[in-house]
Design a protein around this motif. Structure first.
Motif, PDB file in Angstrom:
ATOM      1  N   PRO A 228      24.254  47.624  43.954  1.00 27.96           N
ATOM      2  CA  PRO A 228      25.400  48.319  44.571  1.00 27.96           C
ATOM      3  C   PRO A 228      26.557  48.545  43.601  1.00 27.96           C
ATOM      4  O   PRO A 228      27.222  49.587  43.647  1.00 27.96           O
ATOM      5  CB  PRO A 228      25.814  47.373  45.709  1.00 27.96           C
ATOM      6  CG  PRO A 228      24.576  46.617  46.032  1.00 27.96           C
ATOM      7  CD  PRO A 228      23.892  46.412  44.712  1.00 27.96           C
ATOM      8  N   ALA A 229      26.786  47.586  42.691  1.00 29.57           N
ATOM      9  CA  ALA A 229      27.863  47.737  41.707  1.00 29.57           C
ATOM     10  C   ALA A 229      27.515  48.803  40.675  1.00 29.57           C
ATOM     11  O   ALA A 229      28.407  49.457  40.124  1.00 29.57           O
ATOM     12  CB  ALA A 229      28.144  46.407  41.016  1.00 29.57           C
ATOM     13  N   PRO A 290      32.704  39.985  37.990  1.00 33.30           N
ATOM     14  CA  PRO A 290      32.940  40.039  39.433  1.00 33.30           C
ATOM     15  C   PRO A 290      34.210  40.771  39.849  1.00 33.30           C
ATOM     16  O   PRO A 290      34.354  41.143  41.019  1.00 33.30           O
ATOM     17  CB  PRO A 290      33.031  38.556  39.825  1.00 33.30           C
ATOM     18  CG  PRO A 290      32.293  37.833  38.752  1.00 33.30           C
ATOM     19  CD  PRO A 290      32.584  38.599  37.501  1.00 33.30           C
ATOM     20  N   TRP A 291      35.138  41.004  38.898  1.00 32.99           N
ATOM     21  CA  TRP A 291      36.457  41.488  39.286  1.00 32.99           C
ATOM     22  C   TRP A 291      36.743  42.940  38.897  1.00 32.99           C
ATOM     23  O   TRP A 291      37.675  43.541  39.419  1.00 32.99           O
ATOM     24  CB  TRP A 291      37.543  40.596  38.650  1.00 32.99           C
ATOM     25  CG  TRP A 291      37.268  39.145  38.791  1.00 32.99           C
ATOM     26  CD1 TRP A 291      36.865  38.272  37.823  1.00 32.99           C
ATOM     27  CD2 TRP A 291      37.340  38.377  40.003  1.00 32.99           C
ATOM     28  NE1 TRP A 291      36.677  37.015  38.333  1.00 32.99           N
ATOM     29  CE2 TRP A 291      36.964  37.050  39.685  1.00 32.99           C
ATOM     30  CE3 TRP A 291      37.680  38.685  41.321  1.00 32.99           C
ATOM     31  CZ2 TRP A 291      36.924  36.028  40.629  1.00 32.99           C
ATOM     32  CZ3 TRP A 291      37.639  37.672  42.262  1.00 32.99           C
ATOM     33  CH2 TRP A 291      37.273  36.374  41.909  1.00 32.99           C
ATOM     34  N   PHE A 292      35.944  43.519  38.008  1.00 34.81           N
ATOM     35  CA  PHE A 292      36.383  44.760  37.392  1.00 34.81           C
ATOM     36  C   PHE A 292      36.326  45.975  38.310  1.00 34.81           C
ATOM     37  O   PHE A 292      36.950  46.996  38.027  1.00 34.81           O
ATOM     38  CB  PHE A 292      35.606  45.020  36.092  1.00 34.81           C
ATOM     39  CG  PHE A 292      34.268  45.689  36.261  1.00 34.81           C
ATOM     40  CD1 PHE A 292      34.133  47.055  36.061  1.00 34.81           C
ATOM     41  CD2 PHE A 292      33.139  44.948  36.604  1.00 34.81           C
ATOM     42  CE1 PHE A 292      32.902  47.663  36.194  1.00 34.81           C
ATOM     43  CE2 PHE A 292      31.915  45.549  36.730  1.00 34.81           C
ATOM     44  CZ  PHE A 292      31.788  46.927  36.529  1.00 34.81           C
ATOM     45  N   GLN A 293      35.610  45.884  39.443  1.00 34.57           N
ATOM     46  CA  GLN A 293      35.556  47.019  40.356  1.00 34.57           C
ATOM     47  C   GLN A 293      36.581  46.946  41.479  1.00 34.57           C
ATOM     48  O   GLN A 293      36.724  47.908  42.249  1.00 34.57           O
ATOM     49  CB  GLN A 293      34.149  47.177  40.941  1.00 34.57           C
ATOM     50  CG  GLN A 293      33.135  47.632  39.906  1.00 34.57           C
ATOM     51  CD  GLN A 293      31.803  48.031  40.509  1.00 34.57           C
ATOM     52  OE1 GLN A 293      31.640  48.101  41.716  1.00 34.57           O
ATOM     53  NE2 GLN A 293      30.827  48.306  39.657  1.00 34.57           N
ATOM     54  N   LEU A 294      37.313  45.851  41.569  1.00 29.07           N
ATOM     55  CA  LEU A 294      38.303  45.730  42.641  1.00 29.07           C
ATOM     56  C   LEU A 294      39.410  46.782  42.566  1.00 29.07           C
ATOM     57  O   LEU A 294      39.923  47.209  43.614  1.00 29.07           O
ATOM     58  CB  LEU A 294      38.905  44.319  42.636  1.00 29.07           C
ATOM     59  CG  LEU A 294      37.944  43.206  43.086  1.00 29.07           C
ATOM     60  CD1 LEU A 294      38.633  41.844  43.008  1.00 29.07           C
ATOM     61  CD2 LEU A 294      37.430  43.476  44.497  1.00 29.07           C
ATOM     62  N   PRO A 295      39.844  47.241  41.374  1.00 30.14           N
ATOM     63  CA  PRO A 295      40.820  48.342  41.361  1.00 30.14           C
ATOM     64  C   PRO A 295      40.347  49.596  42.100  1.00 30.14           C
ATOM     65  O   PRO A 295      41.168  50.363  42.608  1.00 30.14           O
ATOM     66  CB  PRO A 295      41.012  48.624  39.868  1.00 30.14           C
ATOM     67  CG  PRO A 295      40.736  47.313  39.209  1.00 30.14           C
ATOM     68  CD  PRO A 295      39.624  46.703  40.010  1.00 30.14           C
ATOM     69  N   LEU A 329      31.615  46.411  30.079  1.00 25.50           N
ATOM     70  CA  LEU A 329      31.119  45.193  30.711  1.00 25.50           C
ATOM     71  C   LEU A 329      29.652  45.273  31.131  1.00 25.50           C
ATOM     72  O   LEU A 329      28.858  44.390  30.776  1.00 25.50           O
ATOM     73  CB  LEU A 329      32.007  44.813  31.898  1.00 25.50           C
ATOM     74  CG  LEU A 329      33.439  44.399  31.554  1.00 25.50           C
ATOM     75  CD1 LEU A 329      34.233  44.099  32.817  1.00 25.50           C
ATOM     76  CD2 LEU A 329      33.435  43.183  30.642  1.00 25.50           C
ATOM     77  N   PRO A 330      29.219  46.296  31.892  1.00 22.62           N
ATOM     78  CA  PRO A 330      27.797  46.326  32.277  1.00 22.62           C
ATOM     79  C   PRO A 330      26.863  46.425  31.076  1.00 22.62           C
ATOM     80  O   PRO A 330      25.786  45.814  31.076  1.00 22.62           O
ATOM     81  CB  PRO A 330      27.695  47.563  33.178  1.00 22.62           C
ATOM     82  CG  PRO A 330      29.084  47.782  33.686  1.00 22.62           C
ATOM     83  CD  PRO A 330      29.969  47.375  32.550  1.00 22.62           C
ATOM     84  N   ASN A 331      27.238  47.198  30.057  1.00 26.91           N
ATOM     85  CA  ASN A 331      26.378  47.324  28.887  1.00 26.91           C
ATOM     86  C   ASN A 331      26.203  45.987  28.175  1.00 26.91           C
ATOM     87  O   ASN A 331      25.113  45.646  27.717  1.00 26.91           O
ATOM     88  CB  ASN A 331      26.952  48.363  27.923  1.00 26.91           C
ATOM     89  CG  ASN A 331      26.692  49.778  28.385  1.00 26.91           C
ATOM     90  OD1 ASN A 331      25.550  50.186  28.563  1.00 26.91           O
ATOM     91  ND2 ASN A 331      27.757  50.542  28.602  1.00 26.91           N
ATOM     92  N   ALA A 332      27.274  45.212  28.064  1.00 28.29           N
ATOM     93  CA  ALA A 332      27.168  43.886  27.464  1.00 28.29           C
ATOM     94  C   ALA A 332      26.422  42.921  28.385  1.00 28.29           C
ATOM     95  O   ALA A 332      25.699  42.036  27.915  1.00 28.29           O
ATOM     96  CB  ALA A 332      28.564  43.342  27.159  1.00 28.29           C
ATOM     97  N   ALA A 391      31.683  41.645  46.003  1.00 23.81           N
ATOM     98  CA  ALA A 391      31.295  40.338  46.543  1.00 23.81           C
ATOM     99  C   ALA A 391      29.859  39.998  46.141  1.00 23.81           C
ATOM    100  O   ALA A 391      29.573  38.865  45.720  1.00 23.81           O
ATOM    101  CB  ALA A 391      31.435  40.334  48.064  1.00 23.81           C
ATOM    102  N   LEU A 392      28.946  40.966  46.259  1.00 25.57           N
ATOM    103  CA  LEU A 392      27.559  40.727  45.859  1.00 25.57           C
ATOM    104  C   LEU A 392      27.461  40.407  44.368  1.00 25.57           C
ATOM    105  O   LEU A 392      26.732  39.508  43.946  1.00 25.57           O
ATOM    106  CB  LEU A 392      26.706  41.951  46.170  1.00 25.57           C
ATOM    107  CG  LEU A 392      26.052  42.061  47.547  1.00 25.57           C
ATOM    108  CD1 LEU A 392      25.137  43.277  47.588  1.00 25.57           C
ATOM    109  CD2 LEU A 392      25.267  40.803  47.891  1.00 25.57           C
ATOM    110  N   MET A 393      28.211  41.166  43.567  1.00 19.30           N
ATOM    111  CA  MET A 393      28.185  40.948  42.129  1.00 19.30           C
ATOM    112  C   MET A 393      28.731  39.560  41.790  1.00 19.30           C
ATOM    113  O   MET A 393      28.176  38.864  40.912  1.00 19.30           O
ATOM    114  CB  MET A 393      29.011  42.041  41.432  1.00 19.30           C
ATOM    115  CG  MET A 393      28.975  41.992  39.935  1.00 19.30           C
ATOM    116  SD  MET A 393      29.522  43.540  39.160  1.00 19.30           S
ATOM    117  CE  MET A 393      31.051  43.865  40.042  1.00 19.30           C
ATOM    118  N   ALA A 394      29.784  39.136  42.455  1.00 18.30           N
ATOM    119  CA  ALA A 394      30.364  37.818  42.200  1.00 18.30           C
ATOM    120  C   ALA A 394      29.368  36.714  42.528  1.00 18.30           C
ATOM    121  O   ALA A 394      29.203  35.743  41.766  1.00 18.30           O
ATOM    122  CB  ALA A 394      31.645  37.643  43.017  1.00 18.30           C
TER     123      ALA A 394
END
Length: 408
Positions: A228-229, A290-295, A329-332, A391-394
């Motif tokens: 989902p992320a 876990p936090w980078f999509q909250l914005p 972030l996802p690439n790393a 939330a799922l990613m966290a």
């Protein structure tokens, strides 16, 4: 080493990554959409028909990435990059000579697969594989090529449309793609692997101190917690820009007043990309993911409720924050959690999901508009979606970090 020494010692490889990222622009939505009006007029297409064609071609390119993405594990970036840039040039020439609407899905497939898909994929896999301790910096610097393309190419080609036919401009795009081939081969006459890569300590091991294959990754729960992320930013960032004209209309704003906010998005995205690259090298990918999509939650709430362009400005800023971090972030993450030996195949799965997202977003929002579901109501639902995805990613990343020998 400090940033100056890092850039000096690695300029050749970082420049190759930035070049590939820049040339991927010819298959990106922000470039193809420049010609949307001309394409629709040439083939008498409505907005719905053009959106369906774009979704079909993009969706097919996502499927193609599942197979082709693994080629980065078998061929050097110099060899594979040369072949893909040649195919990208052919795709651009095909768009210049497209005979009818029936051929457009195939042309969009070719552009999206070679440009947005493989050219950017080669760049990101190369940076993730070639660099270990400075992986974040390498990814953020190489992806400046995309930011430069996003900032310069649309406005340049829009200006050229006033004096040149749109088909001629696709020939120009093909020439630029071809011109990148000798430059890429010069930059990568000596690739950073295997000699210098081995000097950094060898390939990165993933969870449980091993290199994961694609089949193993698909069977592991972490990948599905991440889906989902992966879909979210690709789908709804694309949808926001795809629906920008309609968005301005329902808000009662001029399109120009909305577009005038976009430089804030570009500057914020580049800044966020550089900062997140620096941060992941120091803090670790697992702590940041876990936090980078909250914005995005705040961004789409603001888009749904804003009554003036100035009120939407902070939403544009928040959109840029996540967009920039989404580059590094996802690439790393894939390299750190799954290892680098099969990184091309692993990341191809993620790339396919993201490309699929860029197909789903415009199609779903357009269909819902046709069914009478307003864009503002949709954007509130999108905000809820990002709460769920985060939330799922966290949960997934928190559970997976102990499986690393050195928690990221």
């Amino acid at each position: 080493m400090d940033n100056r020494d890092f850039l000096r010692l690695n300029a050749r490889w970082l420049s190759a990554g930035a070049l590939l990222a820049f040339l991927s622009s010819f298959g990106q939505t922000y470039f193809i959409s420049v010609f949307a009006g001309e394409i629709r007029a040439a083939f008498d297409l409505g907005h719905a028909a053009w959106g369906a064609i774009y979704t079909l071609g993009t969706g097919a390119s996502a499927l193609a990435m599942l197979w082709a993405g693994a080629l980065t594990d078998r061929f050097r970036a110099r060899t594979l990059g040369t072949a893909i840039l040649g195919l990208l040039a052919i795709a651009c020439l095909t768009m210049a000579a497209v005979p009818g609407a029936w051929a457009l899905p195939l042309v969009i497939l070719a552009l999206r697969f070679t440009g947005q898909g493989m050219t950017s994929h080669i760049a990101m896999v190369a940076m993730s594989r070639w660099f270990i301790a400075a992986r974040g910096r390498a990814l953020s610097i190489a992806t400046l090529g995309t930011a430069i393309g996003e900032a310069l190419l649309p406005i340049t080609f829009v200006a050229l449309l006033t004096v040149l036919d749109w088909r001629v401009l696709w020939v120009l795009a093909a020439v630029m793609a071809l011109a990148g081939i000798p430059l890429l081969r010069i930059l990568l006459v000596r690739e950073r692997t295997p000699q210098s890569f081995a000097a950094e300590g060898g390939a990165t091991l993933g969870m449980l101190d091993r290199h994961w294959t694609r089949r193993e990754g698909l069977r592991h729960w972490l990948f599905w917690f991440m889906v989902p992320a992966l879909l979210g930013p690709a789908a709804f960032n694309t949808a926001f820009f795809f629906q920008q004209v309609h968005f301005a209309e329902i808000k009662g704003w001029t399109h120009l007043s909305l577009v005038a906010l976009f430089p804030v998005y570009t500057v914020t995205g580049v800044t966020s990309m550089l900062v997140s690259g620096w941060a992941l090298d120091r803090v670790g990918t697992g702590r940041l993911m876990p936090w980078f999509q909250l914005p995005m939650v705040g961004a789409f709430v603001i888009f749904a409720t804003a009554t003036t362009p100035s009120a939407a400005l902070f939403g544009i800023f928040l959109l840029g924050v996540t967009t920039g971090a989404n580059v590094t972030l996802p690439n790393a993450f894939w390299a750190e959690f799954y290892g680098t030996r099969h990184l091309g195949a692993i990341k191809a799965m993620a790339a396919a999901v993201m490309v699929l997202g860029t197909a789903i977003g415009p199609g779903v929002t357009g269909a819902l508009i046709g069914l009478g579901v307003g864009l503002e109501a949709q954007y509130l639902a999108v905000a809820v979606y990002f709460v769920f995805a985060s939330a799922l990613m966290a949960i997934g990343v928190t559970r997976a970090r102990p499986l690393l020998s050195r928690p990221a």
